[in-house]
Design a protein around this motif. Structure first.
Motif, PDB file in Angstrom:
ATOM      1  N   LEU A   1       4.031  -2.901  -1.055  1.00  0.00           N
ATOM      2  CA  LEU A   1       4.344  -3.339   0.302  1.00  0.00           C
ATOM      3  C   LEU A   1       4.957  -4.738   0.295  1.00  0.00           C
ATOM      4  CD1 LEU A   1       1.180  -1.999   2.153  1.00  0.00           C
ATOM      5  CD2 LEU A   1       3.458  -0.955   2.015  1.00  0.00           C
ATOM      6  N   GLN A   2       4.456  -5.595  -0.573  1.00  0.00           N
ATOM      7  CA  GLN A   2       4.999  -6.945  -0.697  1.00  0.00           C
ATOM      8  C   GLN A   2       6.440  -6.901  -1.210  1.00  0.00           C
ATOM      9  OE1 GLN A   2       2.417  -9.653  -2.794  1.00  0.00           O
ATOM     10  NE2 GLN A   2       4.133 -10.913  -3.461  1.00  0.00           N
ATOM     11  N   LEU A   3       6.687  -6.051  -2.198  1.00  0.00           N
ATOM     12  CA  LEU A   3       8.039  -5.916  -2.742  1.00  0.00           C
ATOM     13  C   LEU A   3       9.009  -5.425  -1.672  1.00  0.00           C
ATOM     14  CD1 LEU A   3      10.089  -5.838  -5.094  1.00  0.00           C
ATOM     15  CD2 LEU A   3       9.293  -3.498  -5.530  1.00  0.00           C
ATOM     16  N   LEU A   4       8.610  -4.417  -0.895  1.00  0.00           N
ATOM     17  CA  LEU A   4       9.477  -3.899   0.165  1.00  0.00           C
ATOM     18  C   LEU A   4       9.805  -4.988   1.183  1.00  0.00           C
ATOM     19  CD1 LEU A   4       8.048  -0.337   0.893  1.00  0.00           C
ATOM     20  CD2 LEU A   4      10.003  -0.976  -0.529  1.00  0.00           C
ATOM     21  N   GLU A   5       8.813  -5.769   1.535  1.00  0.00           N
ATOM     22  CA  GLU A   5       9.028  -6.855   2.495  1.00  0.00           C
ATOM     23  C   GLU A   5      10.036  -7.869   1.956  1.00  0.00           C
ATOM     24  OE1 GLU A   5       6.143 -10.220   4.166  1.00  0.00           O
ATOM     25  OE2 GLU A   5       5.477  -8.188   4.675  1.00  0.00           O
ATOM     26  N   GLU A   6       9.865  -8.220   0.688  1.00  0.00           N
ATOM     27  CA  GLU A   6      10.789  -9.180   0.058  1.00  0.00           C
ATOM     28  C   GLU A   6      12.214  -8.625   0.026  1.00  0.00           C
ATOM     29  OE1 GLU A   6      10.274 -12.225  -1.659  1.00  0.00           O
ATOM     30  OE2 GLU A   6       8.173 -12.351  -1.077  1.00  0.00           O
TER      31      GLU A   6
ATOM     32  N   GLU B   1      13.543  -6.276   1.964  1.00  0.00           N
ATOM     33  CA  GLU B   1      14.091  -6.195   3.319  1.00  0.00           C
ATOM     34  C   GLU B   1      14.583  -7.564   3.785  1.00  0.00           C
ATOM     35  OE1 GLU B   1      10.796  -4.416   5.365  1.00  0.00           O
ATOM     36  OE2 GLU B   1      11.406  -2.383   4.809  1.00  0.00           O
ATOM     37  N   ASP B   2      13.811  -8.605   3.486  1.00  0.00           N
ATOM     38  CA  ASP B   2      14.229  -9.967   3.829  1.00  0.00           C
ATOM     39  C   ASP B   2      15.517 -10.336   3.105  1.00  0.00           C
ATOM     40  OD1 ASP B   2      12.022 -10.256   5.463  1.00  0.00           O
ATOM     41  OD2 ASP B   2      10.889 -11.487   4.044  1.00  0.00           O
ATOM     42  N   ARG B   3      15.562 -10.002   1.830  1.00  0.00           N
ATOM     43  CA  ARG B   3      16.738 -10.337   1.020  1.00  0.00           C
ATOM     44  C   ARG B   3      17.965  -9.578   1.515  1.00  0.00           C
ATOM     45  NH1 ARG B   3      16.656 -11.033  -5.367  1.00  0.00           N
ATOM     46  NH2 ARG B   3      17.959 -12.827  -5.160  1.00  0.00           N
ATOM     47  N   GLN B   4      17.770  -8.298   1.854  1.00  0.00           N
ATOM     48  CA  GLN B   4      18.877  -7.475   2.335  1.00  0.00           C
ATOM     49  C   GLN B   4      19.467  -8.045   3.619  1.00  0.00           C
ATOM     50  OE1 GLN B   4      17.762  -3.502   3.588  1.00  0.00           O
ATOM     51  NE2 GLN B   4      19.758  -2.695   3.045  1.00  0.00           N
ATOM     52  N   SER B   5      18.611  -8.460   4.514  1.00  0.00           N
ATOM     53  CA  SER B   5      19.108  -8.973   5.792  1.00  0.00           C
ATOM     54  C   SER B   5      19.679 -10.395   5.666  1.00  0.00           C
ATOM     55  CB  SER B   5      18.003  -8.939   6.847  1.00  0.00           C
ATOM     56  OG  SER B   5      16.948  -9.802   6.497  1.00  0.00           O
ATOM     57  N   ALA B   6      19.397 -11.077   4.566  1.00  0.00           N
ATOM     58  CA  ALA B   6      19.866 -12.451   4.385  1.00  0.00           C
ATOM     59  C   ALA B   6      21.262 -12.540   3.775  1.00  0.00           C
ATOM     60  CB  ALA B   6      18.879 -13.224   3.514  1.00  0.00           C
ATOM     61  N   TYR B   7      21.787 -11.424   3.285  1.00  0.00           N
ATOM     62  CA  TYR B   7      23.117 -11.485   2.684  1.00  0.00           C
ATOM     63  C   TYR B   7      24.159 -11.864   3.720  1.00  0.00           C
ATOM     64  CZ  TYR B   7      22.088  -9.771  -1.994  1.00  0.00           C
ATOM     65  OH  TYR B   7      21.645  -9.662  -3.274  1.00  0.00           O
TER      66      TYR B   7
ATOM     67  N   MET C   1      18.348   1.486  -2.816  1.00  0.00           N
ATOM     68  CA  MET C   1      17.745   2.527  -3.638  1.00  0.00           C
ATOM     69  C   MET C   1      16.228   2.338  -3.721  1.00  0.00           C
ATOM     70  SD  MET C   1      18.290   3.445  -7.653  1.00  0.00           S
ATOM     71  CE  MET C   1      17.274   2.064  -8.153  1.00  0.00           C
ATOM     72  N   ILE C   2      15.783   1.115  -3.937  1.00  0.00           N
ATOM     73  CA  ILE C   2      14.350   0.843  -4.036  1.00  0.00           C
ATOM     74  C   ILE C   2      13.674   1.028  -2.686  1.00  0.00           C
ATOM     75  CG2 ILE C   2      12.614  -0.922  -4.525  1.00  0.00           C
ATOM     76  CD1 ILE C   2      14.626  -2.057  -6.615  1.00  0.00           C
ATOM     77  N   LEU C   3      14.322   0.553  -1.617  1.00  0.00           N
ATOM     78  CA  LEU C   3      13.729   0.699  -0.279  1.00  0.00           C
ATOM     79  C   LEU C   3      13.575   2.168   0.112  1.00  0.00           C
ATOM     80  CD1 LEU C   3      15.558  -2.150   1.682  1.00  0.00           C
ATOM     81  CD2 LEU C   3      13.156  -2.103   0.953  1.00  0.00           C
ATOM     82  N   ASN C   4      14.429   3.042  -0.411  1.00  0.00           N
ATOM     83  CA  ASN C   4      14.372   4.465  -0.081  1.00  0.00           C
ATOM     84  C   ASN C   4      13.627   5.310  -1.112  1.00  0.00           C
ATOM     85  OD1 ASN C   4      15.876   4.259   2.340  1.00  0.00           O
ATOM     86  ND2 ASN C   4      17.750   4.090   1.139  1.00  0.00           N
ATOM     87  N   LEU C   5      13.095   4.677  -2.151  1.00  0.00           N
ATOM     88  CA  LEU C   5      12.430   5.415  -3.222  1.00  0.00           C
ATOM     89  C   LEU C   5      11.254   6.237  -2.717  1.00  0.00           C
ATOM     90  CD1 LEU C   5      12.195   6.087  -6.228  1.00  0.00           C
ATOM     91  CD2 LEU C   5      10.746   4.055  -6.479  1.00  0.00           C
ATOM     92  N   GLU C   6      10.432   5.658  -1.860  1.00  0.00           N
ATOM     93  CA  GLU C   6       9.253   6.373  -1.372  1.00  0.00           C
ATOM     94  C   GLU C   6       9.667   7.659  -0.656  1.00  0.00           C
ATOM     95  OE1 GLU C   6       5.147   5.557   1.154  1.00  0.00           O
ATOM     96  OE2 GLU C   6       6.598   3.959   0.912  1.00  0.00           O
ATOM     97  N   GLN C   7      10.652   7.579   0.200  1.00  0.00           N
ATOM     98  CA  GLN C   7      11.128   8.760   0.921  1.00  0.00           C
ATOM     99  C   GLN C   7      11.687   9.798  -0.061  1.00  0.00           C
ATOM    100  OE1 GLN C   7      14.294   7.931   3.663  1.00  0.00           O
ATOM    101  NE2 GLN C   7      14.291   9.984   4.515  1.00  0.00           N
ATOM    102  N   PHE C   8      12.426   9.352  -1.061  1.00  0.00           N
ATOM    103  CA  PHE C   8      12.994  10.237  -2.067  1.00  0.00           C
ATOM    104  C   PHE C   8      11.896  10.979  -2.830  1.00  0.00           C
ATOM    105  CE2 PHE C   8      14.482  10.845  -6.462  1.00  0.00           C
ATOM    106  CZ  PHE C   8      15.577  11.652  -6.244  1.00  0.00           C
TER     107      PHE C   8
END
Length: 77
Positions: free
Chosen positions: A22-27, A29-35, A58-65
């Motif tokens: 959960l911490q990794l996903l949060e990080e 998501e923050d990084r993605q929106s900061a580009y 890819m990592i953010l969608n891994l769980e769904q995959f």
């Protein structure tokens, strides 16, 4: 589903329930929106950012995959 497949999916499900995941996903998501592509000075920089964003998605969608794969494997028994 084979025992190996069951173990494969259970290992992922354990990972997805962890605080670290959960911490990794949060990080990410923050990084993605900061580009901000406004600072890029070359095509090379653009391609690098595109690659980084592709990996993040890819990592953010891994769980769904994995969930879709598990569902498919479960129904093909």
């Amino acid at each position: 589903m084979t025992k190996e497949e069951e173990l494969y999916y259970n290992n992922y499900f354990d990972l997805f329930r962890s605080a670290g995941w959960l911490q990794l996903l949060e990080e990410l998501e923050d990084r993605q929106s900061a580009y901000d592509i406004g600072y890029l000075s070359s095509e090379k920089d653009l391609y690098k950012v595109q690659g980084e964003l592709s990996i993040i998605r890819m990592i953010l969608n891994l769980e769904q995959f994995i969930e879709q794969g598990h569902e498919s494997a479960s129904t093909n028994v």
